[in-house]
Design a protein around this motif. Structure first.
Motif, short mmCIF file in Angstrom:
data_model
loop_
_atom_site.label_atom_id
_atom_site.label_comp_id
_atom_site.label_asym_id
_atom_site.label_seq_id
_atom_site.Cartn_x
_atom_site.Cartn_y
_atom_site.Cartn_z
N GLN A 457 0.63 -0.91 0.10
CA GLN A 457 -0.38 0.00 0.04
C GLN A 457 1.16 0.94 -0.12
OE1 GLN A 457 -2.98 0.41 -0.06
NE2 GLN A 457 -4.10 -1.62 1.35
N VAL A 458 2.09 0.70 0.43
CA VAL A 458 2.31 2.63 0.60
C VAL A 458 3.47 2.74 -0.42
CG1 VAL A 458 4.95 3.21 1.65
CG2 VAL A 458 3.06 2.53 2.97
N THR A 459 4.28 1.79 -1.08
CA THR A 459 4.54 2.14 -2.74
C THR A 459 3.72 2.46 -3.78
OG1 THR A 459 6.16 -0.05 -1.62
CG2 THR A 459 6.27 0.73 -4.45
N ALA A 460 2.08 1.56 -3.29
CA ALA A 460 1.35 2.38 -4.05
C ALA A 460 0.98 4.02 -3.93
CB ALA A 460 0.45 1.24 -4.31
N ALA A 461 0.61 4.18 -2.68
CA ALA A 461 0.61 5.19 -2.46
C ALA A 461 1.79 6.09 -2.85
CB ALA A 461 -0.01 6.08 -1.54
N GLU A 462 3.30 6.13 -2.63
CA GLU A 462 4.36 7.00 -3.15
C GLU A 462 3.67 7.27 -5.38
OE1 GLU A 462 6.91 5.94 0.70
OE2 GLU A 462 7.22 5.10 -1.68
N GLN A 463 4.02 5.51 -5.28
CA GLN A 463 4.39 6.25 -6.65
C GLN A 463 3.06 6.95 -7.94
OE1 GLN A 463 6.69 4.90 -8.38
NE2 GLN A 463 7.71 4.80 -7.45
N SER A 464 1.81 6.84 -6.61
CA SER A 464 0.07 7.36 -7.59
C SER A 464 -0.22 8.51 -7.05
CB SER A 464 -0.42 6.62 -7.35
OG SER A 464 -0.80 6.77 -5.99
N GLY A 465 1.27 9.36 -5.83
CA GLY A 465 1.13 10.48 -6.04
C GLY A 465 -0.10 10.72 -3.89
N LEU A 466 -0.32 9.65 -3.56
CA LEU A 466 -0.88 9.56 -2.60
C LEU A 466 -0.65 9.76 -1.06
CD1 LEU A 466 -3.96 7.26 -4.17
CD2 LEU A 466 -3.97 9.54 -3.65
N SER A 467 -1.44 10.01 -0.10
CA SER A 467 -0.12 10.14 1.29
C SER A 467 -0.33 8.44 1.63
CB SER A 467 -1.67 10.63 2.12
OG SER A 467 -1.46 9.84 3.95
N PRO A 468 1.16 7.84 2.09
CA PRO A 468 1.14 6.60 2.71
C PRO A 468 0.77 6.23 3.91
CG PRO A 468 3.12 7.48 1.41
CD PRO A 468 2.55 9.05 1.60
N GLU A 469 0.30 7.48 4.25
CA GLU A 469 -0.20 7.55 5.67
C GLU A 469 -1.19 7.11 5.93
OE1 GLU A 469 4.13 9.34 6.09
OE2 GLU A 469 1.62 9.50 4.99
N LEU A 470 -1.94 7.02 4.90
CA LEU A 470 -3.57 7.26 4.45
C LEU A 470 -3.83 5.77 3.98
CD1 LEU A 470 -6.23 7.89 4.37
CD2 LEU A 470 -6.21 9.18 2.02
N LEU A 471 -2.97 5.60 3.09
CA LEU A 471 -3.51 4.29 2.54
C LEU A 471 -3.31 2.87 3.47
CD1 LEU A 471 -3.25 4.35 -1.19
CD2 LEU A 471 -4.66 5.30 -0.12
N ALA A 472 -1.94 3.10 4.12
CA ALA A 472 -1.21 1.94 5.11
C ALA A 472 -2.81 2.25 5.85
CB ALA A 472 -0.04 2.35 5.48
N ALA A 473 -2.73 2.92 6.85
CA ALA A 473 -4.06 3.39 7.90
C ALA A 473 -5.18 2.88 7.28
CB ALA A 473 -4.29 4.50 8.71
N ALA A 474 -5.65 2.62 5.73
CA ALA A 474 -6.71 2.09 4.93
C ALA A 474 -6.72 0.61 4.57
CB ALA A 474 -7.03 2.70 3.80
N ASN A 475 -5.76 0.34 4.70
CA ASN A 475 -5.97 -1.31 4.78
C ASN A 475 -5.90 -1.62 5.80
OD1 ASN A 475 -4.25 -3.83 3.29
ND2 ASN A 475 -3.31 -3.78 5.12
N SER A 476 -5.21 -1.20 7.21
CA SER A 476 -6.38 -1.72 8.41
C SER A 476 -7.42 -1.58 8.51
CB SER A 476 -5.18 -1.44 9.30
OG SER A 476 -5.71 -1.69 11.18
N SER A 477 -8.08 0.11 8.53
CA SER A 477 -9.35 -0.61 9.16
C SER A 477 -10.47 -0.21 7.53
CB SER A 477 -9.47 1.49 8.86
OG SER A 477 -8.62 2.72 9.28
N GLY A 478 -10.02 -0.90 6.66
CA GLY A 478 -11.01 -1.56 5.99
C GLY A 478 -11.04 -3.01 6.27
N GLY A 479 -9.81 -3.49 6.99
CA GLY A 479 -9.40 -4.89 7.15
C GLY A 479 -10.54 -5.17 8.00
N VAL A 480 -10.94 -4.10 9.67
CA VAL A 480 -11.65 -4.78 10.08
C VAL A 480 -13.29 -5.46 9.90
CG1 VAL A 480 -10.40 -3.14 11.86
CG2 VAL A 480 -12.59 -2.72 11.09
N LEU A 481 -13.50 -4.76 8.87
CA LEU A 481 -14.81 -4.89 8.25
C LEU A 481 -14.61 -6.20 7.94
CD1 LEU A 481 -15.42 -1.64 6.62
CD2 LEU A 481 -16.44 -2.89 9.44
N GLY A 482 -13.71 -6.68 7.12
CA GLY A 482 -13.53 -8.62 6.29
C GLY A 482 -13.61 -9.48 8.35
N LYS A 483 -13.46 -8.94 8.80
CA LYS A 483 -13.35 -9.66 9.86
C LYS A 483 -14.81 -10.69 10.28
CE LYS A 483 -10.77 -11.07 13.98
NZ LYS A 483 -10.38 -9.95 15.11
N MET A 484 -15.86 -9.78 9.86
CA MET A 484 -17.08 -10.88 10.50
C MET A 484 -17.37 -11.53 9.44
SD MET A 484 -19.80 -7.88 9.36
CE MET A 484 -19.37 -6.69 10.17
#
Length: 538
Positions: A457-484
């Motif tokens: 996620q961080v590498t993709a963010a850096e290459q696409s001009g997005l915030s690495p911190e945002l996409l790294a966090a989104a990986n975890s925040s989106g992940g919590v919804l797959g737990k159920m």
């Protein structure tokens, strides 16, 4: 020195990325298609990652093995060091029957089943997620709801849906600690961004729970307690993750949510008999009528108070500085890796926080808990050993998945995939939570999903001009919804309430809620990647 290459296969980024995905595809197919146990799929995936690193990406075998060893070492300390000690504290409360005291205390807070669902599944479930994680909150919350008279299916669905907002900071912050390590982003930064995403889920989930328990009537009659609970939970999780400690985020949120809930007069009113008759369709446990001495009730709450106290003291600047002095940093043996630009990568160095880590602080709180609960030192030691034995498969899974992640990161596989995925451009912000959701849905663990996809996620963010911190966090925040919807959690929920073999029925009931909340998280991340909600980020 081994220098990473982005296009080692036929000088093609696409072909190189395709080969680099083989370890991930192997794990996902074994888990989701073959239904292989995670502790077996993890080592096989590690073997594939090592083969790809050596044969396709040109990483020497010695450095490949050293990368895997460092990942496994990080899995053991501090990740599993946190999990083992947290679960040990819980086991001591069960052994001394103080956990039963706590359960009866919750049952007496209200006789309204809709409020009971909030107290037990949402608030206490978050507390259990903070201490144990790995399916324990779902199993324990579901059993407690059935004991109160809930229908087993309804109890399982409520427990699964409730286990969302706290997951990213579960097991004393293990998922975000892992995410920080594999991405190289400071823990405080990762935790602060996640703490500006998952609290938004906490505003919605309590309302969803009362609707699951009692439909529109439940939402109409108990929206105020549910809103107060969710708002207090969200604020506490945000404040703790941003300004106090990521390890305390769920504990603070759970206590704040429960406190706000019982403070609302409507939550303490007796429920109308038609409501109880409609919702409580199972058999109520007789031991709920047992009165416990006040001293036992105080001791039952003591472990959680001790953990809060220990972590709070550890955050005092002078104390924090003293604890940090015990941290050791070493050059990892046989590892000398440079990125494609020729600069040494951070993975060459391994940090060992001997005291300033959540596991050691929980261990200190656990020793104090043993003294307060009257657990003899010999018995406490046996419980600790039993905890390790209980977690033996989880230990193998976590160490192998983290070893796989380190091999992929240090060999350049994750960077190659990230550069290829970056072609999604602005759409990457929408897809980022989906990737985390998929990883958790298959593996059952936000920690594993962060280890697998965090660096990508961080590498993709850096290459696409997005915030690495945002996409790294989104990986975890989106992940919590797959737990159920993860097979692991569905199996745990069914086994807990006596519905073994009904996992498919349970999946059909929770899947729409998982997808709906995922869509909400995707929209939040997209908004945070633009000026619309960009002001929310630190």
């Amino acid at each position: 020195m081994f220098v990473q290459e982005l296009e080692p296969v036929a000088d093609s980024l696409g072909l190189s990325a395709l080969v680099a995905t083989l370890p991930l595809l192997t794990v996902l197919v074994l888990l989701g298609g073959v239904r292989m146990r995670a502790h077996l799929a993890g080592p096989i995936g590690l073997g594939v990652a090592a083969a790809v690193a050596w044969l396709a990406f040109g990483m020497p075998l010695g450095q490949t093995a050293a990368s895997a060893a460092q990942g496994a070492a990080f899995g053991l300390f501090p990740i599993l060091w946190i999990v083992v000690n947290a679960l040990w504290v819980y086991r001591m409360t069960v052994r001394t029957r103080h956990f039963d005291v706590l359960r009866r205390s919750f049952g007496r807070l209200s006789d309204d089943p809709r409020v009971q669902a909030l107290v037990i599944a949402f608030c206490f479930g978050a507390l259990l997620e903070a201490l144990a994680g790995f399916g324990a909150p779902v199993a324990i919350s579901a059993v407690m709801l059935v004991a109160l008279g809930f229908d087993p299916v309804r109890a399982a669905v409520v427990a699964l849906v409730a286990n969302t907002a706290p997951v990213a900071f579960g097991a004393m912050g293990t998922p975000v600690v892992t995410l920080a390590q594999v991405t190289g982003i400071p823990l405080d930064t990762v935790a602060s961004v996640v703490g500006r995403q998952t609290p938004l889920l906490a505003l919605v989930v309590p309302l969803l729970l009362v609707a699951l328990v009692d439909g529109r009537r439940g939402l109409r009659e108990t929206w105020l307690p549910a809103t107060a609970c969710g708002f207090a939970f969200a604020v506490a999780q945000f404040v703790a993750s941003n300004y106090v400690s990521a390890q305390l985020a769920d504990i603070a949120a759970a206590l704040a949510g429960a406190g706000a809930l019982v403070a609302v007069p409507q939550a303490r009113r007796p429920a109308a008999e038609p409501v109880r008759a409609a919702v409580l369709t199972g058999a109520r446990s007789e031991d709920l009528d047992h009165d416990d001495p006040r001293a036992d009730v105080l001791r039952a709450y003591a472990p959680y108070a001790l953990i809060v106290a220990v972590f709070s003291v550890a955050q005092i600047p002078p104390v924090k500085d003293v604890l940090a002095e015990a941290t050791r940093t070493v050059d990892w043996p046989f590892l000398d890796v440079a990125d494609p630009a020729g600069d040494p990568v951070g993975g060459n160095v391994f940090s060992l926080p001997l005291v300033a880590t959540g596991g050691t602080l929980v261990l200190l709180a656990g020793c104090a808990t043993a003294a307060i609960l009257g657990v003899h030192a010999r018995v406490a030691a046996r419980e600790w050993a039993a905890t390790v034995h209980e977690l033996r498969y989880a230990i193998l899974t976590v160490t192998s998945v983290l070893a796989l992640a380190y091999v992929m990161n240090l060999s350049g596989q994750a960077a190659t995939i990230g550069h290829f995925v970056a072609d999604a451009g602005a759409g990457l912000a929408f897809l980022s939570p989906v990737l985390g959701w998929f990883g958790v849905a298959v593996s059952g663990s936000d920690t594993s999903a962060n280890a697998l996809f965090g660096a990508l996620q961080v590498t993709a963010a850096e290459q696409s001009g997005l915030s690495p911190e945002l996409l790294a966090a989104a990986n975890s925040s989106g992940g919590v919804l797959g737990k159920m919807i993860s097979p692991q959690n569905l199996t745990i929920a069914c086994a807990a309430v006596g519905l073994t073999g009904k996992e498919g029925d349970l999946l059909r009931k929770v899947l729409p809620w998982s997808l709906g909340l995922l869509l909400l998280m995707c929209l939040i991340v997209v908004g945070q990647s633009t000026a619309a909600l960009g002001w929310m980020l630190p």
